[in-house]
Every structure is written in structure tokens, then in C-alpha cells.
Design an enzyme around this catalytic site. Structure first.
Site, PDB file in Angstrom:
ATOM      1  N   GLY A  60     -24.315 -42.818  25.741  1.00 53.19           N
ATOM      2  CA  GLY A  60     -25.094 -41.784  26.425  1.00 53.19           C
ATOM      3  C   GLY A  60     -25.546 -40.694  25.461  1.00 53.19           C
ATOM      4  N   ARG A 195     -33.310 -39.579  65.243  1.00 54.21           N
ATOM      5  CA  ARG A 195     -34.142 -40.754  65.520  1.00 54.21           C
ATOM      6  C   ARG A 195     -33.757 -41.357  66.870  1.00 54.21           C
ATOM      7  NH1 ARG A 195     -38.412 -44.021  65.727  1.00 54.21           N
ATOM      8  NH2 ARG A 195     -37.948 -46.229  65.387  1.00 54.21           N
ATOM      9  N   GLN A 214     -24.084 -48.113  65.462  1.00 51.67           N
ATOM     10  CA  GLN A 214     -24.488 -47.140  64.429  1.00 51.67           C
ATOM     11  C   GLN A 214     -23.300 -46.225  64.069  1.00 51.67           C
ATOM     12  OE1 GLN A 214     -27.525 -47.456  63.176  1.00 51.67           O
ATOM     13  NE2 GLN A 214     -28.254 -45.525  62.332  1.00 51.67           N
ATOM     14  N   GLN A 215     -22.527 -45.845  65.082  1.00 50.86           N
ATOM     15  CA  GLN A 215     -21.345 -44.992  64.819  1.00 50.86           C
ATOM     16  C   GLN A 215     -20.367 -45.730  63.911  1.00 50.86           C
ATOM     17  OE1 GLN A 215     -19.732 -44.138  68.726  1.00 50.86           O
ATOM     18  NE2 GLN A 215     -21.692 -43.305  69.417  1.00 50.86           N
ATOM     19  N   ARG A 217     -20.942 -48.059  61.855  1.00 53.05           N
ATOM     20  CA  ARG A 217     -21.466 -48.292  60.507  1.00 53.05           C
ATOM     21  C   ARG A 217     -21.399 -47.032  59.646  1.00 53.05           C
ATOM     22  NH1 ARG A 217     -27.296 -50.347  61.577  1.00 53.05           N
ATOM     23  NH2 ARG A 217     -27.440 -50.374  59.305  1.00 53.05           N
ATOM     24  N   GLY A 290     -36.744 -48.516  58.149  1.00 53.03           N
ATOM     25  CA  GLY A 290     -37.770 -48.566  57.101  1.00 53.03           C
ATOM     26  C   GLY A 290     -37.805 -47.296  56.280  1.00 53.03           C
ATOM     27  N   GLU A 313     -17.149 -46.451  31.732  1.00 49.66           N
ATOM     28  CA  GLU A 313     -15.732 -46.065  31.563  1.00 49.66           C
ATOM     29  C   GLU A 313     -14.828 -47.209  32.007  1.00 49.66           C
ATOM     30  OE1 GLU A 313     -14.568 -43.427  30.061  1.00 49.66           O
ATOM     31  OE2 GLU A 313     -16.289 -42.085  29.998  1.00 49.66           O
TER      32      GLU A 313
END
Ligand SMILES: CC(C)(COP(=O)(O)OP(=O)(O)OC[C@H]1O[C@@H](n2cnc3c(N)ncnc32)[C@H](O)[C@@H]1OP(=O)(O)O)[C@@H](O)C(=O)NCCC(=O)NCCSC(=O)CCCCCCCCCCCCCCC(=O)O
Ligand SMILES: Cc1cc2nc3c(=O)[nH]c(=O)nc-3n(C[C@H](O)[C@H](O)[C@H](O)COP(=O)(O)OP(=O)(O)OC[C@H]3O[C@@H](n4cnc5c(N)ncnc54)[C@H](O)[C@@H]3O)c2cc1C
Length: 563
Positions: A60, A195, A214-215, A217, A290, A313
Site C-alpha cells: 500500500g 419502500r 425482509q426483517q 434478512r 434494483g 493482513e
């Protein structure tokens, strides 16, 4: 890497037969340097890389910016003895002109998948002379008479102390990954709360965060943020204490033992944190549909920038073996040789004092209410680590009894054994620390309720990935155990759902830093997105090639005669 491993290893083997060959970093393919002490001319070291395969790459800042490099190279004294890896400061560029120093070939390795603000470079040395003082001599030195001296009797211990410098980076990367996790989850949860899509009736659309799927996930990753944030900060404090000990020249056994424990913890905390972030970022990308794929919403950049946390590392899979080695050494020393101790300086092994009692336990919870506390996954994790430690030890012994070498025995005991052991150990340590914190009476009552839920969810959700082993070893029996874990996870996700946006508001950076239209704190996803789209460069302009494809477009068939 540019070369296939076999040809590289063959060459490396051949080079090892030469007296003056050195390599600078075990993990890298292109990394062979030699340093040779030249006593006849001004007590200098001479650094060499035999050929382009010996180039060290990936460093780096080296490509364009750095003027000096810290080079790990094998140290050869004039008597031809190799003393192993040592760190040297080498000037690689002139600070005024930024041109390479004589004998140094240095450059940039090119564009990467992410982190392109950093100029990773390559370097090769040809008879580069550096003063004797440029050897950083805390683990070994050369006297003016040309003799090698070291405070370490065991070369392996000296090597370990020399590699100790890597622990700081691994602790740092553990935290960097948590930050990526925070960025991605902040965007996805804010988006999911705003949404709306489908609903129970034609008239009513509901936010996607209302959906159980969704919860499930996203909310466990929100819990992971709080657990890993607390854990990584506590690990950083451990590391600082260790550094203070080093600076104070503390040579006690305890200080050395802290170094080993930090090494074991950081070699597993980096994988835990970077992999959690990696999986979370991908889940967030998809959870935003999307729009998650739109560059301006940032998730792609976060994904690419987080990715090398799994590699640099030390590759995660490789360094996890350092953690399991530590645990196996412990079990061999203190358990099977009859010696007993129940403490490690940072406490991560203390539970092993009850090894046999823990192994005799089974899952005893019968109702969901009891399962909603982090003490349940905590007990299960203690059993899991003891079980995996015992099984990994037995597996290695079994391999050895079959005539396998130590190398082969360890190698054949990684999958399902040592690898899982190291992961379970670090998950337990993270959970234990967060559990202790959330159950501490100093935490304000109003916060404690939600923090305890986050802790329980993180513990149960992480544990649910080990269900097969829990059955295999007899800790779980019957389908009720899994049902309880699963229903508790869903209950906690649902209970935390209404707090999710407020929790995100406590961890998200400012909108300017987060820099994601769908992740802004005001929740006005469509207004923000619309505005960003319209401000996009050339969003409303015709393409530069419009004329070729419209007004100047050749008539169909007009080119036929010219072909
Ligand atoms: C260790 C290896 C994986 C394997 O090596 P070996 O197989 O050859 O050795 P052994 O397993 O036999 O080990 C020998 C011995 O040493 C002990 N050991 C090893 N490492 C350590 C350690 N770190 N501490 C203590 N002890 C250690 C080991 O336990 C053995 O002891 P015993 O004999 O008693 O068992 C090795 O190959 C290895 O480490 N490979 C990885 C190489 C690597 O990591 N390279 C890094 C290159 S640099 C890089 O990638 C940089 C990327 C940029 C990252 C940016 C992140 C920035 C983060 C910000 C940080 C901010 C905070 C910083 C704080 C600060 O530092 O100030
Ligand atoms: C963005 C970035 C920045 C970096 N910056 C620096 C820097 O500043 N300085 C520096 O010195 N280096 C730097 N590196 C290099 C980095 O440290 C190495 O890439 C890393 O240590 C892994 O080593 P490797 O690339 O040689 O992988 P390899 O060791 O070749 O690994 C390749 C694969 O083989 C597997 N493997 C290897 N050994 C084993 C084993 N024993 N058992 C099972 N599987 C194994 C690994 O799991 C991995 O999947 C950087 C790398 C990146 C990506």
C-alpha cells in the site's frame, strides 16, 4: 498472483539451496528478498531480489507515494548463516523527485476491484545498500563486529514476535469491516422502511420492512453491528494495553501470553467481521432491489472496498488456522497433560476450566420466552467450542495414528474441524463480551431492553449456522430445539423491527458521508433519488453519437455497393 504455485514452489525450493536468497513475506508469491551483511564496506546490508518472481507486490502507498519501505527480508550474515525474517527500512524513492533510488525498481500494480484511492505497488532490489542501523532490531540485531544477537532462544518465538506487528492491522481491519457493515445496513434499513410494495389488500401497500422475510434478512445484521462494534472496540482496548506493555518493555510471561491471545483473537476477529460485512453488503444490495445496484447508492463501492478485508493482513482461511493452533496448544498443554488452569489474560479461554462439565450439558430450554435471552446461545456456544476442540484434537491424533505427518494431519483436519472451531471460538468471545455488557447494571434501563434483544438475536442467529454440529454432538435432540431457536429469531426480528430505523440513526454517519440517495436520514427516498438522477452528468442529454445513428444514418442498402 502472476505465477502458478507449483512452478513458484519449485523455484523457491531451488533458491533455498543458494546461500544468499531471502523472502520477505511468507504469504506472498512474489516476495523473495535477500539481505546480506557486508562487513568489508561500511557495515552495510545489501538487499537483493534474485528475479522478477522475487518482486514484492501489493504494498500500500508504494506505487507512487511512499519514499521509504519497511522490508521484511531473510537476514544472512557473512558466515552464510540465515537468521530468518527481519525488518529493514529501505529508501525506495528520492523525496524531492519521487524517482526510484539506484538499484530499486518500483511502480504501481494497476487498477483493483476497489480501494483505488490507494496506490498499491511493486518493488525489486538489485544490490541496494542500506546502513546497519536500518535493521529494526527489537527481535534481533547485528553487533559492529558482525555477530548476530537476539533475546530469543527459540527462532520460532522470535519469528512470532516479529510477526506480532501484524496483530494491530488485523484489529484495525476488524473495526473497518464493522464500519462497512454499518454503512450498508443503514442504507438498506432506511430504504426498506420507506419502500412500499404490495400489501394485504388492493388499497394498502406496506413498507417492505414489514415483511418477515425482509426483517429476517436484515435485522440480524443490525444486531451483528451492535455486537461486533462493542467487541471490536473492546479488542482494540486489549491491543492498546498490549502495546503499552511493549513500550514499557514488559518482559513478563503475562505480557507474552497477552500477545498470543491477541494474535489468536485478531486472526479470527478479522475473518468474522469481514465475512459478516461481506455477506451483509450483498444482502443489502439485493434488499434494495434494483436501486441497490445503482452506483450512486453506494452499495457496490462498499462491497468492493470491504472485499480485501478478507484477504490482506493474511487471507481469512489461512489466519484462522493460527487461532485453532492456539486453542489446540491450550488443550494439549492444560487438559490432556493433566495441568489445569482456567484463565487466559484476556479471559477468552476462562470457560475451558469447566471443559468436562460443559461437555456433559444438553439444551434444556422448553419454551420460547426462555429462549429470548442471550444466555441461551451463550451456553450452547460454550458447549460447541468445547466439542469442536475435543473433536479437532481427536481428528488430528487419528490422522497421525494413520501415519500422516504433522503437516498433513493439520491440513486434513481443517474442514468441519479446526476451521469451524476457530469461528465458533470468536463468535463465542464476541457474544460473551456483548452479553456481559448488555447485562451490566450500569447500562441505562431504557437502553438495556433493546440492547438485550439485539444481543439475544445476534447469538441465536449466529448459533443457527451450527445446528448440524449441535445435533451431531448430542447437545440438541429432537426437532423442538431447532423450532425454538428459529421461532425466537423471528420473534426478536419482529420485536426489533419498529426500533430498526432509530437504531440505524444512532450508527449511521451524516448524509454527506453516507452519500447514498436512498439511504438519507430523512427517508425521502424517491425525492432524493429523483433529484440525484436528474443531476447526473448528461442525464437529459442526447448521446454524443446521436448523429451517426439518426440524422447521418446511412440508408439501408446504401453501403452494399461499396463493400
Ligand atoms: C502466521 C502465518 C499465517 C503463518 O506462518 P507460519 O506457518 O510460517 O508460522 P507458524 O504458524 O509456525 O508461526 C510461528 C509462530 O509465530 C506465532 N505468530 C505468528 N504470528 C504472530 C503474531 N501476529 N503475534 C504473535 N505470534 C505470532 C505463531 O503463533 C507461532 O507460534 P508458536 O510456534 O508458539 O505456535 C504467516 O504466514 C502470516 O502471518 N501470514 C500473513 C501475512 C500477512 O498478514 N501479511 C500482511 C502484509 S501487509 C498487508 O496485507 C497490508 C494490507 C493493508 C491493510 C490496511 C488495513 C489498515 C488497518 C488499519 C489499522 C489501524 C490500527 C493500527 C494499529 C497499529 O498497528 O498501530
Ligand atoms: C488491497 C490489498 C492491499 C494489500 N496491501 C499489502 C501491503 O500493503 N503490504 C503487503 O505486504 N501486502 C499487501 N497485500 C497482500 C496481502 O497481504 C496478501 O494478498 C494476503 O496476505 C494473502 O496472501 P496471497 O495473496 O499470497 O494469497 P495466497 O496465500 O496465495 O492464497 C491464495 C488462496 O490459497 C489459499 N491458501 C493458502 N495457503 C493455504 C493453507 N495453508 N491452507 C489452506 N488454504 C490456503 C488461501 O485461503 C487463498 O484462498 C495486499 C493485498 C490486497 C488485496
Amino acid at each position: 498472483c502472476l505465477f502458478d504455485k507449483h512452478s513458484f514452489h519449485d523455484k523457491r525450493k531451488r533458491r533455498k539451496e543458494r546461500t544468499d536468497f531471502v523472502k520477505c513475506n511468507k504469504e506472498d508469491e512474489l516476495s523473495l528478498f535477500k539481505t546480506k551483511l557486508d562487513l568489508h564496506v561500511h557495515y552495510e546490508f545489501i538487499i537483493n531480489s534474485p528475479d522478477h518472481e522475487a518482486a514484492k507486490i501489493w504494498i500500500g502507498n508504494l506505487g507512487k507515494t511512499a519514499t521509504h519501505a519497511l522490508v521484511y527480508a531473510q537476514l544472512y550474515t557473512p558466515d552464510g548463516v540465515c537468521h530468518g525474517l527481519h525488518p529493514f527500512i529501505v529508501q525506495v524513492k528520492d523525496p524531492k523527485t519521487l524517482l526510484a533510488m539506484p538499484g530499486v525498481m518500483v511502480g504501481d500494480i494497476g487498477k483493483k476491484l476497489g480501494q483505488n484511492g490507494l496506490d498499491n505497488g511493486f518493488v525489486l532490489f538489485c544490490d541496494v545498500r542500506i546502513p546497519r542501523e536500518n535493521l529494526l532490531n527489537s527481535t534481533g540485531d547485528i553487533t559492529p563486529e558482525g555477530l548476530y544477537v537476539t533475546p530469543y532462544k527459540d527462532p520460532n518465538k522470535r519469528f512470532g514476535a516479529s510477526l506480532g506487528a501484524l496483530s494491530g492491522g488485523r484489529v484495525g481491519i476488524t473495526r473497518m469491516s464493522v464500519i462497512n457493515l454499518k454503512l450498508a445496513i443503514s442504507i438498506a434499513i432506511r430504504y426498506s422502511a420507506a419502500r412500499k410494495q404490495f400489501g394485504p389488500s388492493e388499497e394498502e401497500e406496506i413498507p417492505v420492512l414489514e415483511y418477515q422475510l425482509q426483517q429476517w434478512r436484515l435485522i440480524p445484521y443490525l444486531a451483528a453491528i451492535f455486537a461486533l462494534d462493542y467487541f471490536s472496540k473492546s479488542l482494540f482496548i486489549n491491543f492498546l494495553e498490549f502495546q503499552i506493555g511493549l513500550m514499557m518493555k514488559d518482559n513478563s510471561d503475562r505480557q507474552a501470553e497477552i500477545g498470543r491471545e491477541i494474535h489468536a483473537l485478531s486472526c479470527a476477529s478479522k475473518p468474522l467481521s469481514s465475512w459478516t460485512a461481506q455477506q451483509a453488503v450483498q444482502e443489502c444490495r439485493e434488499a434494495c432491489g434494483g436501486h441497490g445496484y445503482l452506483t450512486m447508492n453506494r452499495i457496490g463501492d462498499i462491497r468492493n472496498d470491504n472485499d480485501p478485508n478478507c484477504t490482506y493482513e493474511g487471507d481469512n482461511n489461512v489466519i484462522l488456522q493460527q487461532t485453532s493452533n492456539y486453542l489446540l496448544t491450550w488443550i494439549m498443554l492444560y487438559l490432556f497433560s493433566g495441568k489445569s488452569t482456567n484463565e487466559s489474560p484476556l479471559g477468552s479461554l476462562n470457560f475451558l476450566g469447566d471443559f468436562h462439565t460443559i461437555l456433559s450439558k444438553v439444551f434444556e430450554v422448553t419454551v420460547e420466552d426462555e429462549c429470548l435471552d442471550s444466555s441461551v446461545p451463550l451456553l450452547a456456544y460454550k458447549w460447541l467450542v468445547c466439542y469442536l476442540l475435543q473433536e479437532s484434537y481427536l481428528k488430528i491424533q487419528q490422522e497421525k495414528q494413520m501415519g500422516k505427518s504433522d503437516f498433513e494431519a493439520k491440513n486434513n483436519s481443517q474442514v468441519y474441524y479446526c476451521h469451524t472451531l476457530a469461528i465458533a471460538y470468536i463468535e463465542l468471545t464476541a457474544l460473551q463480551r456483548f452479553h456481559d455488557f448488555t447485562h451490566d447494571s450500569s447500562v441505562p434501563h431504557g437502553l438495556q431492553t433493546v440492547l438485550k434483544k439485539l444481543c439475544a438475536l445476534y447469538g441465536l442467529w449466529s448459533l443457527s449456522k451450527h445446528i448440524a454440529v449441535l445435533y451431531q454432538g448430542g447437545y440438541f435432540c429432537g426437532k423442538k430445539c431447532t423450532e425454538l431457536i428459529q421461532s425466537s429469531i423471528l420473534t426478536l426480528c419482529s420485536q426489533l423491527k419498529n426500533d430498526a430505523v432509530s437504531l440505524v440513526d444512532t450508527i449511521a454517519p451524516s448524509d454527506f458521508i453516507l452519500n447514498s440517495p436512498i439511504g438519507k436520514g430523512d427517508g425521502e427516498i424517491y425525492k432524493n433519488l429523483w433529484s440525484a438522477i436528474l443531476q447526473g452528468k448528461g442525464a437529459l442529454e442526447r448521446p454524443s453519437w446521436w448523429m451517426t445513428f439518426s440524422s447521418d444514418k446511412p440508408l439501408v442498402g446504401s453501403l452494399r455497393g461499396k463493400l
